[in-house]
Structure formats: C-alpha cells, structure tokens
Scaffold this motif. Structure first.
Motif: not given
Lengths: 205, 273
Positions: A1-21
């Motif tokens: 699994m690709i993990v995007i680390v969420d520590y309360g700083m930043g635009n996670l949505f855009s990275i996830q959208s790009a990976i999904r694309y």
C-alpha cells in the motif's frame, strides 16, 4: 500500500488524486503500524518547518519514519516541505533538527544572491538532473515543475543524484539517494512531468 | 527563471458555470456539462494554473462550492486558486482543504483588512491573491467590490499599494469594461502598475484569441494572463494558443500534453502485466 503521511500539514487530497489518476490506490494516515508496513511512503507538507517537526514529534512519527526508511528500506518520497523535513536541519522560525535522512541543510534563499528575484519562489521552473535517475526516468534532462517556497535545500555536491534549479543561486530541487527521494517542487501540480515522476516512484522503487 | 503563466478562470454561480460580460452573468452549464460536454480537461491539461471564483449573486453555499472544487481538482494537476466572498478563517480553511492551493480575496481587501493580515500570517503571502476589479474613468480607474456592484472611493494606485502592504502575494487585476468582450486586454492599466516589482501581476478581462495572450505576456510587468471566457478558446483553442505562445518564444513551462492519455491508469496495466 502507498501511504501518504498525515501529520496535519498540507494538501493531501491533490497527491491522492494524482496517484488515483495513475491507477493506484493510496491511504492517508498517521497510524504508525500502517506506515511501518507500507510499500511506499509519501511525506507531503506545506507550511513552517518548525511547526511540522513539532507535529511529527507530538504524533510520535519521527521514530517510525526513520526506522521504516533506514532499517525497513521502505522507499520514501518527500514533497515540498516534506522533502525539507528529510534534511539535517532548518532555520525557518528558529533552528530545528529534521529527520536526518539526507545530509543537507535548509535555509532561506540568499536574498543578496537573488537580488531582483521574487521570494517566495513561485511558479514553474526548470530542473536539471545531474545523474541518471530512476525517479526522472523518461523525462528530459531539463524539465519544468511547479514550485512554491521561501526556504531551500542548500546546494552542496552530493554522491547521489540531485536535480538542480537556479533562483539567484543553485539549490537542490530533487534528490534520489538509493530508496530515499525528495522533490522541492510539487509533482502533483506539474502536469504530465509530475505525473510521470510519481509513476516512476511507484513503479521503479 | 520562473516561467510566465497562462491561467483559466472558472466562474461559479449557485451550482453552475457562467459566462460573464461586463460582469453580467449567463449560465453555461453544471459540473456534468463542464466535464463531459465541454471536455474541461482539454483546457486543464494545457494551462499553468486554474482559478475558480464563486461569483454567486445570491447567498453563497460554501460547502457546495467546495464540493465543486474537489470534483474539478480530481483530474487537474496544476495549482488551483479559489475564492469569492471569503470572510472567515473557516471559509478559507474549507477551500484549502478541498484541494485549492491559494485563496483569492477581493472585497475583504477593502472592508476586512485585519482578516487579510490574519490569512497572510496563517498561510503565508504566496497563498493569497488580491483581486481588483476596475472600470476605466477618463484617465484613471474606478475600483469596484462585491461582484462589481459597489464602487469604492480610492485611487487605484493607492489601493494597490495598500493591499501589497497587507501582505498579499499576487495581484489579479480585471477590467470590467473588457470583461467578456474578447477585444483584448486593457493595457492602460499597466501604466498604473508600473512601479510594482515584487508582486506577480495577473491581468484578466478581454482576451479573445491567442494574439491577445501574447500581447499581454510580452509586457515585462505581466507575469500571467487569465481568461474566463468559456467559449473563446473552445475545443483545441487552448492547446493551439499554447503552441503559438511557445513558438513566439514566450517563456512558458513545457510538458507533453498527449501524455495524459497514456498515463491514465498506467499503473493498473503495470500491476496486471
């Protein structure tokens, strides 16, 4: 699994959208167990280095990130502030140690050298790769990416591949030290150039 | 050197996307129309930045606007700026959490200046675009706020100087006279902006074809040109305009736009093969 680390700083949505694309799934989490068993880790981030390190300490992620990358050899890609956090230290909002995954220092752009240039450095700019690289596979030697930052990883000669950008002075815009990668620019905001780089990180590491 | 930029502005009003002429709105279609019939990705894959403005004339529904930002952002891999009636930190946060990278503020620059300072201190200058709507009046320009409905009594140069001192990171200046006409940008404006050197300038209002985009970007002071007209660059209008701009040696970023088709779901094929 690709993990995007969420520590309360930043635009996670855009990275996830790009990976999904690109046709892959990722998970946004701050769970230490999920991070330590990831196939790949993406460390994003926008904002202040000092505050980000504070968040990583309070969420107890510093140790798990270091162990997963150094001993677990899990490939990691730091993006923007996430890349800077992988360095030794930054002087943004006061001196603070980083994760120490690469031997680099983060400081504000040297204003004197950048005379007449705007800080923050915002917009598409050209990156030149010094070595053959898995991360830059299929991209031209000079390629445009989207940046937005006021602090930069100071350029010093490195034994591993780095991408150099010039804004009054050369600075490290990307690096690839075995399985440890970082980009100062935003691949998720850099059209096909960035999508190809993200694909390389998922496919080639 | 940082590249110059080609920006598209989407005007959103109460669930629809709009055409604007001199700030009078006409509905073109909803999000389904934009994605499917209009084929917005053709534009999204050829521009450097996207701006989405909630110009709703009635009460704004923030959540619904944010849902639209998310839907557009799913297949849009460039920086997105969004705004329209931002008056609270919660409103700003909701927009940024929907995938926007920057905030566009206009009326608050005049009537909520402490709030602007607060936004700058939380998110940094690079995150805040100050938008200014102007109408030509003899040798000067009048400034309008609240979707162009209220005139404020300040000279343009003074207002610009002041909003820069509030800490905004970019200026988006829109000519209400030229808006939607397709007659080209209002270049008289640039004289008023001549002494601004440290804040990027985006000009908007009037672009009707690629010659106008070149005319704009050829000015040293202009960092970016924007157009909000849904139909002036329809079909391959934007891809062609970009090619023309690059051929005219405008310093724009380059990428392989055909790559989008190959890249889509390419990792699925990789995994299954």
């Amino acid at each position: 699994m690709i993990v995007i680390v969420d520590y309360g700083m930043g635009n996670l949505f855009s990275i996830q959208s790009a990976i999904r694309y690109l046709g892959a799934e990722s998970i946004i989490t701050s769970d230490r167990n999920i991070i330590s068993t990831a196939d790949r880790i993406i460390l994003p981030g926008v904002g202040s280095f000092y505050r980000a390190m504070e968040h990583l300490h309070t969420t107890d992620l510093v140790k798990v990130l270091r162990e997963s990358v150094i001993y677990g050899k899990i490939p990691i890609l730091g993006i923007c502030l996430g890349m800077q956090l992988m360095g030794l230290s930054s002087t943004e909002d006061g001196f603070r140690e980083g994760l120490g995954l690469v031997d680099c220092l983060i400081e504000r752009f040297d204003v004197q050298k950048s005379e007449g240039l705007k800080i923050p450095h915002v917009g598409f700019d050209t990156v030149t790769m010094t070595h053959k690289s898995r991360l830059f596979d299929g991209l031209d030697a000079q390629v445009d990416f989207y940046f937005t930052h006021s602090y930069r990883m100071k350029y010093t000669e490195q034994p591993y591949g780095v991408g150099i950008c010039f804004h009054g002075e050369p600075f490290i815009a990307a690096f690839e030290k075995e399985h440890i990668c970082g980009t100062q620019f935003h691949p998720e905001k850099s059209q096909t150039n960035g999508l190809l780089l993200l694909k390389n990180f998922i496919k080639n590491f | 050197m940082v590249k110059k930029r080609l920006i598209f502005t989407l005007l959103y009003n109460d669930g629809g996307f709009m055409l604007s002429r001199n700030f009078r709105l006409q509905r073109a279609g909803n999000i389904e129309w934009l994605k499917t019939n209009y084929d917005f990705k053709n534009i999204a894959f050829t521009i450097d930045e996207l701006i989405i403005l909630d110009v709703s004339r009635n009460e704004r529904n923030i959540k619904r606007f944010c849902d639209h930002i998310k839907l557009i952002g799913e297949e849009c891999f460039i920086p997105i700026s969004a705004g329209g009636g931002i008056t609270s930190p919660e409103h700003a946060k909701a927009i940024l959490n929907s995938g926007a990278d920057k905030l566009v503020v206009n009326s608050a620059l005049y009537n909520k200046q402490d709030f602007i300072r607060e936004l700058v201190s939380i998110y940094g200058s690079q995150c805040i675009i100050g938008s200014v709507d102007v109408k030509k009046q003899k040798n000067d320009f009048e400034i309008y706020i609240d979707n162009g409905s209220v005139k404020i009594e300040l000279p343009l140069s003074e207002h610009i100087e002041h909003i820069i001192s509030l800490g905004i990171g970019e200026i988006y200046i829109n000519s209400m006279d030229k808006d939607g006409t397709g007659h080209g940008y209002m270049f008289d404006l640039l004289i008023k902006l001549n002494n601004i050197t440290n804040v990027p300038i985006i000009i908007a209002g009037g672009a009707g074809n690629w010659h106008h985009l070149i005319d704009g970007l050829q000015h040293d002071i202009v960092d970016a040109v924007a157009t909000a007209n849904l139909f002036n660059f329809i079909g391959n209008g934007f891809p062609n305009a970009r090619t023309q701009l690059l051929n005219s040696e405008i310093n724009l970023a380059q990428w392989e736009s055909k790559g989008f088709i190959e890249l889509k779901n390419s990792l699925k094929r990789h995994v299954s093969s």
